[in-house]
Write an enzyme that holds these catalytic residues in place. Structure first.
Site, mmCIF file in Angstrom:
data_model
loop_
_atom_site.group_PDB
_atom_site.id
_atom_site.type_symbol
_atom_site.label_atom_id
_atom_site.label_comp_id
_atom_site.label_asym_id
_atom_site.label_seq_id
_atom_site.Cartn_x
_atom_site.Cartn_y
_atom_site.Cartn_z
ATOM 1 N N LYS A 87 0.846 -1.202 0.000
ATOM 2 C CA LYS A 87 0.000 0.000 0.000
ATOM 3 C C LYS A 87 0.873 1.241 0.000
ATOM 4 O O LYS A 87 1.940 1.254 0.635
ATOM 5 C CB LYS A 87 -0.870 -0.029 1.256
ATOM 6 C CG LYS A 87 -1.427 1.272 1.706
ATOM 7 C CD LYS A 87 -1.026 1.794 3.080
ATOM 8 C CE LYS A 87 0.358 2.151 3.408
ATOM 9 N NZ LYS A 87 0.596 2.986 4.586
ATOM 10 N N GLY A 101 9.401 -2.393 7.293
ATOM 11 C CA GLY A 101 9.567 -1.124 8.030
ATOM 12 C C GLY A 101 9.669 0.057 7.097
ATOM 13 O O GLY A 101 10.454 0.977 7.296
ATOM 14 N N THR A 129 -0.543 -6.339 4.881
ATOM 15 C CA THR A 129 -1.069 -6.997 3.675
ATOM 16 C C THR A 129 -0.905 -8.515 3.783
ATOM 17 O O THR A 129 -1.753 -9.276 3.307
ATOM 18 C CB THR A 129 -0.437 -6.403 2.389
ATOM 19 O OG1 THR A 129 -1.151 -6.883 1.260
ATOM 20 C CG2 THR A 129 1.026 -6.735 2.227
ATOM 21 N N ASP A 162 -3.891 -0.574 9.173
ATOM 22 C CA ASP A 162 -3.811 -0.701 7.712
ATOM 23 C C ASP A 162 -4.426 -2.009 7.185
ATOM 24 O O ASP A 162 -4.562 -2.177 5.973
ATOM 25 C CB ASP A 162 -2.338 -0.674 7.249
ATOM 26 C CG ASP A 162 -1.746 0.728 7.294
ATOM 27 O OD1 ASP A 162 -2.513 1.707 7.372
ATOM 28 O OD2 ASP A 162 -0.504 0.836 7.228
HETATM 29 O O1 C5P Z 1 -2.637 0.170 14.160
HETATM 30 P P1 C5P Z 1 -1.187 -0.099 14.144
HETATM 31 O O2 C5P Z 1 -0.773 -1.096 15.209
HETATM 32 O O3 C5P Z 1 -0.649 -0.468 12.826
HETATM 33 O O4 C5P Z 1 -0.481 1.278 14.519
HETATM 34 C C1 C5P Z 1 0.838 1.366 14.963
HETATM 35 C C2 C5P Z 1 0.989 2.602 15.830
HETATM 36 O O5 C5P Z 1 0.868 3.785 15.026
HETATM 37 C C3 C5P Z 1 -0.083 2.743 16.881
HETATM 38 O O6 C5P Z 1 0.293 2.110 18.070
HETATM 39 C C4 C5P Z 1 -0.187 4.237 17.068
HETATM 40 O O7 C5P Z 1 0.826 4.659 17.965
HETATM 41 C C5 C5P Z 1 0.152 4.789 15.710
HETATM 42 N N1 C5P Z 1 -1.049 5.140 14.936
HETATM 43 C C6 C5P Z 1 -1.733 6.305 15.270
HETATM 44 N N2 C5P Z 1 -2.853 6.648 14.556
HETATM 45 C C7 C5P Z 1 -3.283 5.881 13.532
HETATM 46 C C8 C5P Z 1 -2.595 4.709 13.172
HETATM 47 C C9 C5P Z 1 -1.472 4.361 13.899
HETATM 48 O O8 C5P Z 1 -1.361 7.020 16.196
HETATM 49 N N3 C5P Z 1 -4.351 6.263 12.849
#
Ligand code: C5P
Length: 286
Positions: free
Chosen positions: A11, A95, A103, A135
Site C-alpha cells: 500500500k 519497516g 497486507t 492498515d
Molecule cells: O494500528 P497499528 O498497530 O498499525 O499502529 C501502529 C501505531 O501507530 C499505533 O500504536 C499508534 O501509535 C500509531 N497510529 C496512530 N494513529 C493511527 C494509526 C497508527 O497514532 N491512525
C-alpha cells in the site's frame, strides 16, 4: 483444496492528513490509500498448528509476525482448533511505510476463510482486520480508497486509473508508533485537499491529483531523516510530477507520466538504493 497462494500487494498513501489526536491514543486520519504492483505471495495449507516461514531472514516466524496473529485470531473467531502452514514470499521492504505486514495478515484472513470454507462475511473479516492493525482493513479491500478514523473507515474511490511510480526505500527503517508520537499539528504548513484529489482522480486528471500529493507526517520523518527530502527533490528534478513519502516513511514514491524519465530515474536511484522499484497501480484481477 488444501493449499492456496494469494497475492498481497503493498500500500502507498497518495495523500495523508492528520486531523487530530484521539482519546484512545490513535490519530484521526484522512488519507488516500492505493495498492501497488509490489507484491508478496502468501501460500497457506492446512496443518494441525500455526507455522510461519518465509524467504526473508529479516521476518520473525513467531507470534510477533502479524500473519501468525491473523491466523490465531481467525481460528478463535470460527471456534475451531485447527492450524495452518504459512509461507511468505517477501518482496515488499520491511519497516518501509508500505503496509508489508498488514497486507500479509489480510491475505491470511482471506485465504483461511477460503481454505476452511468458513464463510465469514465482509463485515466479520473487517472486524478481525481492525483488531490486527490500522492498515489491515485497507489491505483486505485492496482498491484505492479514502480512509478515515484510524484508517479503517474506507470509502472506495472507483476508477481504473493506472499510475506509474518510482519507489525508493532508504536503507533505514522507521517505527510508525514513534513517528505518530512526535507529530505536532502546529508544525504542519500544508495539508492535502482530499476532495480535490478525488475529483481529479475521477476526471483522470493526473496533473491536478499530483498537486494534492501531500503527507503531513513528513514534518516528523523528514526532520529526523533529511535524506528523505533529498530523495523527493531529486525525483522531481528527474521528471517526477510529484513525490511523496508513504505512510510514516521512509519510502518515497515519485509519480511519473513519462516512462523514459521513470526508467532514467530508476537507473539513477538503483545505484545508491538497492530497494528501488518501478511500480504501478495494482488491480486484483491482473
Ligand atoms: O494500528 P497499528 O498497530 O498499525 O499502529 C501502529 C501505531 O501507530 C499505533 O500504536 C499508534 O501509535 C500509531 N497510529 C496512530 N494513529 C493511527 C494509526 C497508527 O497514532 N491512525
Amino acid at each position: 483444496m488444501d493449499k492456496i497462494t494469494i497475492e498481497a500487494p503493498a500500500k502507498v498513501n497518495l495523500t495523508l492528513d492528520v486531523i487530530g489526536k484521539r482519546a484512545d491514543g490513535y490519530h484521526e486520519l484522512e488519507t488516500i490509500m492505493h495498492p501497488i504492483s509490489l507484491i508478496d505471495k502468501i501460500t497457506i495449507e492446512k496443518a494441525s498448528s500455526i507455522i510461519v516461514n518465509s524467504n526473508s531472514s529479516l521476518l520473525p516466524n513467531d507470534k510477533s509476525n502479524l500473519a501468525y496473529q491473523a491466523a490465531e485470531l481467525f481460528f478463535q473467531k470460527i471456534g475451531k482448533k485447527a492450524g495452518v502452514k504459512i509461507f511468505i514470499e517477501k518482496n515488499i521492504p520491511i519497516g518501509a511505510g508500505l503496509a508489508g505486514g498488514s497486507t500479509n495478515a489480510a491475505a491470511v484472513l482471506l485465504g483461511l476463510n477460503n481454505l476452511y470454507q468458513a464463510n465469514l462475511r465482509e463485515k466479520e473479516l473487517w472486524e478481525l482486520a481492525c483488531q490486527l492493525g490500522s492498515d489491515v482493513p485497507f489491505c483486505l479491500l485492496n482498491t484505492t480508497a479514502l480512509a478515515k478514523g484510524r484508517g479503517e473507515l474506507l470509502t472506495p474511490v472507483e476508477s481504473r486509473l493506472k499510475l506509474d511510480f518510482l519507489l525508493v526505500k532508504p536503507s533505514f527503517s522507521v517505527v510508525t508508533k514513534d513517528i505518530f508520537s512526535q507529530f505536532n499539528l502546529t508544525k504542519v504548513k500544508l495539508n492535502p485537499d482530499n476532495m480535490a484529489f478525488i475529483n481529479a482522480w475521477h476526471n483522470q486528471d493526473i496533473q491536478s491529483l499530483a498537486l494534492e500529493m501531500v503527507n503531513v507526517l513528513e514534518t516528523v520523518t523528514i526532520e529526523k531523516y533529511p535524506e528523505i527530502g533529498t530523495i523527493k527533490l531529486k525525483m522531481q528534478e528527474l521528471g517526477a510530477i510529484n513525490a511523496i513519502m508513504s505512510g510514516s516513511g521512509p519510502s518515497v514514491l515519485g509519480l511519473f507520466t513519462n516512462l523514459d524519465k521513470l526508467e532514467n530515474a530508476y537507473i539513477y536511484f538503483k545505484k545508491s538504493y538497492p530497494e528501488t522499484f518501478r511500480v504501478s497501480s495494482y488491480f486484483r484481477s491482473e
